[in-house]
Design a protein around this motif. Sequence first.
Motif: not given
Length: 80
Positions: A43-51, A24-41
């Motif tokens: 990324c934080r839970n598995n930084p070695g693979e996802k960061q 997904q693009t940056v603009d898409w994540y700016k428009e979809h707050n719930a999905e952005r927060l879920a993706m950030l979570e």
Amino acid sequence: MKKLMVIVTTVTILAGCSESEPVQTVDWYKEHNAERLAMLEKCRNNPGEKQLTPNCMNAKQADNEASNARRGYVQPPAFK
């Protein structure tokens, strides 16, 4: 020649095993707050693979831009 075949086969097998989620693009994540927060979570839970994956980087950039917008930050014009 045999080593080349082994390398090509290994790379092909490994490429087929990866999870492919749509990027997904940056603009898409700016428009979809719930999905952005879920993706950030994720990324934080598995930084070695996802960061450094494109979705984590785009979600983080979107989060940074949203935070800056709430503070009233305006992108300065580019130099000519």
